[in-house]
Design an enzyme around this catalytic site. Structure first.
Site, PDB file in Angstrom:
ATOM      1  N   THR A 106       0.903  -0.977   0.141  1.00 56.09           N
ATOM      2  CA  THR A 106       0.059  -0.055   0.109  1.00 56.09           C
ATOM      3  C   THR A 106       0.854   1.224   0.005  1.00 56.09           C
ATOM      4  OG1 THR A 106      -0.061  -0.175   2.411  1.00 56.09           O
ATOM      5  CG2 THR A 106      -1.993  -1.303   1.363  1.00 56.09           C
ATOM      6  N   PHE A 173       3.322  -6.823  12.334  1.00 57.06           N
ATOM      7  CA  PHE A 173       4.552  -5.964  12.724  1.00 57.06           C
ATOM      8  C   PHE A 173       5.765  -6.375  12.316  1.00 57.06           C
ATOM      9  CE2 PHE A 173       0.429  -6.384  15.354  1.00 57.06           C
ATOM     10  CZ  PHE A 173       0.015  -4.763  15.223  1.00 57.06           C
ATOM     11  N   ASN A 238       4.001   2.646  14.101  1.00 61.59           N
ATOM     12  CA  ASN A 238       5.075   3.016  13.255  1.00 61.59           C
ATOM     13  C   ASN A 238       5.294   4.435  13.347  1.00 61.59           C
ATOM     14  OD1 ASN A 238       5.736   0.530  12.476  1.00 61.59           O
ATOM     15  ND2 ASN A 238       4.879   1.018  10.389  1.00 61.59           N
ATOM     16  N   PHE A 279      15.036   1.975  19.813  1.00 63.57           N
ATOM     17  CA  PHE A 279      14.630   3.101  18.912  1.00 63.57           C
ATOM     18  C   PHE A 279      15.109   4.668  19.626  1.00 63.57           C
ATOM     19  CE2 PHE A 279      12.380   1.816  15.148  1.00 63.57           C
ATOM     20  CZ  PHE A 279      12.815   0.475  15.343  1.00 63.57           C
ATOM     21  N   ALA A 282      20.439   8.005  17.813  1.00 64.16           N
ATOM     22  CA  ALA A 282      20.429   9.031  16.918  1.00 64.16           C
ATOM     23  C   ALA A 282      21.386   8.833  15.427  1.00 64.16           C
ATOM     24  CB  ALA A 282      21.031  10.369  17.725  1.00 64.16           C
ATOM     25  N   GLY A 283      21.100   9.547  14.609  1.00 57.80           N
ATOM     26  CA  GLY A 283      21.926   9.292  13.367  1.00 57.80           C
ATOM     27  C   GLY A 283      21.527  10.175  12.251  1.00 57.80           C
ATOM     28  N   CYS A 290       8.494   1.585   5.017  1.00 58.03           N
ATOM     29  CA  CYS A 290       7.352   1.478   6.054  1.00 58.03           C
ATOM     30  C   CYS A 290       7.249   3.017   7.054  1.00 58.03           C
ATOM     31  CB  CYS A 290       7.194   0.437   7.199  1.00 58.03           C
ATOM     32  SG  CYS A 290       7.535  -1.180   6.266  1.00 58.03           S
ATOM     33  N   LYS A 293       6.650   6.244   5.152  1.00 62.05           N
ATOM     34  CA  LYS A 293       5.087   6.170   4.232  1.00 62.05           C
ATOM     35  C   LYS A 293       3.937   6.201   5.337  1.00 62.05           C
ATOM     36  CE  LYS A 293       4.121   1.674   3.142  1.00 62.05           C
ATOM     37  NZ  LYS A 293       2.638   1.411   3.585  1.00 62.05           N
TER      38      LYS A 293
HETATM   39  C1  UGA Z   1       9.176  -1.002  10.778  1.00 63.04           C
HETATM   40  C2  UGA Z   1       8.618  -1.306  12.261  1.00 63.04           C
HETATM   41  O1  UGA Z   1      10.024  -1.330  13.282  1.00 63.04           O
HETATM   42  C3  UGA Z   1       8.094  -2.623  12.277  1.00 63.04           C
HETATM   43  O2  UGA Z   1       7.610  -2.946  13.596  1.00 63.04           O
HETATM   44  C4  UGA Z   1       6.965  -2.787  11.194  1.00 63.04           C
HETATM   45  O3  UGA Z   1       6.147  -3.720  11.183  1.00 63.04           O
HETATM   46  C5  UGA Z   1       7.480  -2.348   9.855  1.00 63.04           C
HETATM   47  O4  UGA Z   1       8.179  -1.146   9.943  1.00 63.04           O
HETATM   48  C6  UGA Z   1       6.358  -2.312   8.826  1.00 63.04           C
HETATM   49  O5  UGA Z   1       5.796  -1.214   8.940  1.00 63.04           O
HETATM   50  O6  UGA Z   1       6.240  -3.115   8.114  1.00 63.04           O
HETATM   51  P1  UGA Z   1      11.356  -1.853   9.515  1.00 63.04           P
HETATM   52  O7  UGA Z   1      11.229  -0.775   8.283  1.00 63.04           O
HETATM   53  O8  UGA Z   1      11.801  -3.287   9.001  1.00 63.04           O
HETATM   54  O9  UGA Z   1      10.077  -1.971  10.370  1.00 63.04           O
HETATM   55  O10 UGA Z   1      12.670  -0.990   9.843  1.00 63.04           O
HETATM   56  P2  UGA Z   1      12.955  -0.703  11.612  1.00 63.04           P
HETATM   57  O11 UGA Z   1      14.031  -1.533  12.091  1.00 63.04           O
HETATM   58  O12 UGA Z   1      11.865  -0.077  12.243  1.00 63.04           O
HETATM   59  O13 UGA Z   1      13.948   0.428  11.226  1.00 63.04           O
HETATM   60  C7  UGA Z   1      13.351   1.574  10.420  1.00 63.04           C
HETATM   61  C8  UGA Z   1      14.393   3.113  10.251  1.00 63.04           C
HETATM   62  O14 UGA Z   1      14.541   3.502  11.494  1.00 63.04           O
HETATM   63  C9  UGA Z   1      15.699   2.502   9.666  1.00 63.04           C
HETATM   64  O15 UGA Z   1      16.208   3.164   8.791  1.00 63.04           O
HETATM   65  C10 UGA Z   1      16.712   2.585  11.072  1.00 63.04           C
HETATM   66  O16 UGA Z   1      17.988   2.735  10.779  1.00 63.04           O
HETATM   67  C11 UGA Z   1      15.902   3.742  11.768  1.00 63.04           C
HETATM   68  N1  UGA Z   1      16.317   3.637  13.261  1.00 63.04           N
HETATM   69  C12 UGA Z   1      15.751   2.687  14.123  1.00 63.04           C
HETATM   70  C13 UGA Z   1      16.829   4.985  13.693  1.00 63.04           C
HETATM   71  O17 UGA Z   1      17.230   5.682  12.941  1.00 63.04           O
HETATM   72  N2  UGA Z   1      17.048   4.778  15.144  1.00 63.04           N
HETATM   73  C14 UGA Z   1      16.581   3.911  15.725  1.00 63.04           C
HETATM   74  O18 UGA Z   1      16.689   3.891  17.110  1.00 63.04           O
HETATM   75  C15 UGA Z   1      16.066   2.820  15.159  1.00 63.04           C
END
Ligand code: UGA
Length: 470
Positions: A106, A173, A238, A279, A282-283, A290, A293
């Site tokens: 989606t 999730f 999210n 989560f 920082a960076g 996901c 969007k």
């Molecule tokens: C995310 C959600 O974490 C899942 O729970 C959800 O099911 C999924 O989207 C989805 O909608 O299907 P995902 O996109 O696989 O999962 O990735 P994440 O691990 O959440 O990371 C997302 C982004 O956040 C990455 O670019 C990561 O580097 C960044 N991030 C994550 C940070 O910048 N800082 C953090 O502390 C954690």
């Protein structure tokens, strides 16, 4: 559509004695493909469906069309034992399944931030007329709140008279790179159904998850709820995660000017259990298919429903996130001694190596990747940019063919004036600063996700900059 009042009792699912329904997963991208293989592993007979013939023939040959840790073994095993098959034939899907899971994408619409439901629509309208016995169609795709009643309308319009088909909802999730665990051992299961029989069937379709948990002496929290809540849980979660990341990134800006270190700040904050450590890294901000969007789609849906004001802060969360990318380019220019004027940084004549192209480690997914976007921005600023990534080079090259790509890593960093570590792959965390220092032209490093030990690099003669670390 009425909301259910059935008890929130996972135990009743295990003891219900219902037989396992046959499951189909419509759309076998990273979501549906993972679910299909994992549910076969949990003992269900499963049929995966997609309109993409190349993808389906890869699956049937035992090859994954995307990378997901641990999934290839489950695919091979369950193709061999006959519980798992894939098809492009929608008639076969209609004939096979008692429970049909909608797992199609989606994405954002090309002209707005709201979700494009056209894949969902074409799935339902091609399946519904072919159904000939009682079954449920379960939404797993991430959708705007209110979508399930629209899906039920589509079902009613397209299903033959006398065939009882109901929509149900169960959001997913999955975190890419941990998706197998997230399906087999979820941290919660959320279910919504209309009638008693649909609820029974929906529970039966999840029974394997609860049985595995019981065998392993674990709990899986079960939330049985109404449709609006079930649809909202995913986007609300999210958007919350995005907010957490942008919050710590805003603190990173503050740390830089105040002389603090955001990594220590996050650690200290996270010791408060109400805040938690996760989560708060920082960076360069969040990316992927996901979080960005869903954040925008939620804000857009709230606007449509007349409560845009209440969620207006989400636009700022998005902006904080995008500014991380500009900030990274500014720091890169500063490290190289370049002035950053009002029009941004100029980096002509510099060779920059970007380590990391994927949106996070352990995936080959480059959708809305902050790392790749920063690489593109560095090139637009005049630098010659070479990218290396352990798994994402092929996808990155297709998306950004104008960048240079090299492997192995040693070749990519040769002669670099600046090395930017932008995706925190394990391989990069363990780099030897002394050995790398012998290959580059200048020992300058930008640590975009604060994944490295600054002291180690400085001791080896590198000029080190992190994000939010003075
Ligand atoms: C995310 C959600 O974490 C899942 O729970 C959800 O099911 C999924 O989207 C989805 O909608 O299907 P995902 O996109 O696989 O999962 O990735 P994440 O691990 O959440 O990371 C997302 C982004 O956040 C990455 O670019 C990561 O580097 C960044 N991030 C994550 C940070 O910048 N800082 C953090 O502390 C954690």
């Amino acid at each position: 559509m009425r909301s259910t009042n059935l008890p929130n009792d996972a135990e009743s699912i295990i003891t219900s004695g219902v037989t396992r329904p046959r499951l189909t997963f419509l759309g076998v991208g990273p979501l549906g493909g993972t679910y299909a293989a994992c549910y076969a592993e949990l003992g269900y007979e499963v049929l995966g469906y997609d309109i993409d013939e190349g993808r389906i023939s890869k699956f049937n040959d035992g090859q994954l069309p995307f990378y997901e840790r641990g999934l290839d073994e489950l695919l091979t095993k369950n193709l061999a034992n006959g519980r798992l098959r894939f098809t492009t034939d929608i008639d076969e899907v209609a004939e096979f399944g008692d429970v049909h899971f909608l797992c199609v994408g989606t994405p954002s619409r090309p002209d707005s931030n709201s979700a494009d439901l056209s894949y969902l629509e074409s799935c339902v309208t091609s399946l519904a007329p072919r159904l000939s016995r009682q079954c449920i169609i379960v939404g797993k795709s991430t959708v705007p709140v209110g979508t399930s009643s629209w899906v039920q309308q589509l079902i009613d319009q397209h299903t033959s008279d006398g065939v009882d088909v109901e929509v149900a909802w169960s959001p997913e999730f999955l975190q890419e790179s941990n998706a197998v665990q997230d399906v087999m051992r979820p941290n919660r299961v959320v279910l919504a159904a209309q009638s008693e029989w649909a609820q029974q069937l929906l529970q039966a379709a999840h029974k394997g998850v609860f049985e595995l948990a019981a065998q392993e002496d674990r709990d899986v929290p079960l939330v049985v709820t109404d449709f609006a809540t079930a649809e909202l849980v995913k986007v609300a979660s999210n958007a919350f995660l995005s907010t957490k990341i942008s919050y710590i990134n805003a603190m990173a800006d503050l740390c830089e000017v105040a002389g603090g270190d955001v990594t220590a700040l996050a650690r200290a904050m996270g010791h408060d259990e109400r805040i938690g450590q996760k989560f708060l890294r920082a960076g360069i901000g969040f990316g992927g298919g996901c979080l960005p969007k869903d954040l925008r789609a939620l804000a857009s849906r709230a606007q449509e429903l007349g409560v845009g004001e209440s969620l207006r802060f989400l636009a700022e969360i998005d902006e904080v996130n995008t500014r991380r990318r500009t900030r990274a380019v500014t720091i890169a220019a500063e490290l190289c001694g370049r002035d950053v004027g009002p029009a941004g940084a100029r980096m002509e004549g510099l060779h920059v190596t970007v380590l990391g192209a994927t949106f996070k480690p352990d995936t080959d997914d480059i959708r809305d990747s902050p790392a790749l976007d920063i690489a593109r921005r560095l090139r637009n600023a005049g630098a010659t940019v070479t990218v290396y990534d352990p798994k994402g080079i092929d996808n990155a090259r297709t998306a950004q063919p104008e960048l240079n790509y090299a492997k192995p890593l040693s070749e990519a960093v040769e002669g670099a004036d600046l090395v930017c570590v932008l995706t925190p792959w394990e391989e990069f965390r363990h780099l030897d600063p002394a050995a790398l220092g012998d290959i580059v032209s200048h020992r300058r490093i930008l640590d975009g996700m604060n994944a490295l030990d600054p002291q180690l690099w400085r001791n080896a003669g590198w000029e080190y900059r992190g994000m939010g670390r003075s």
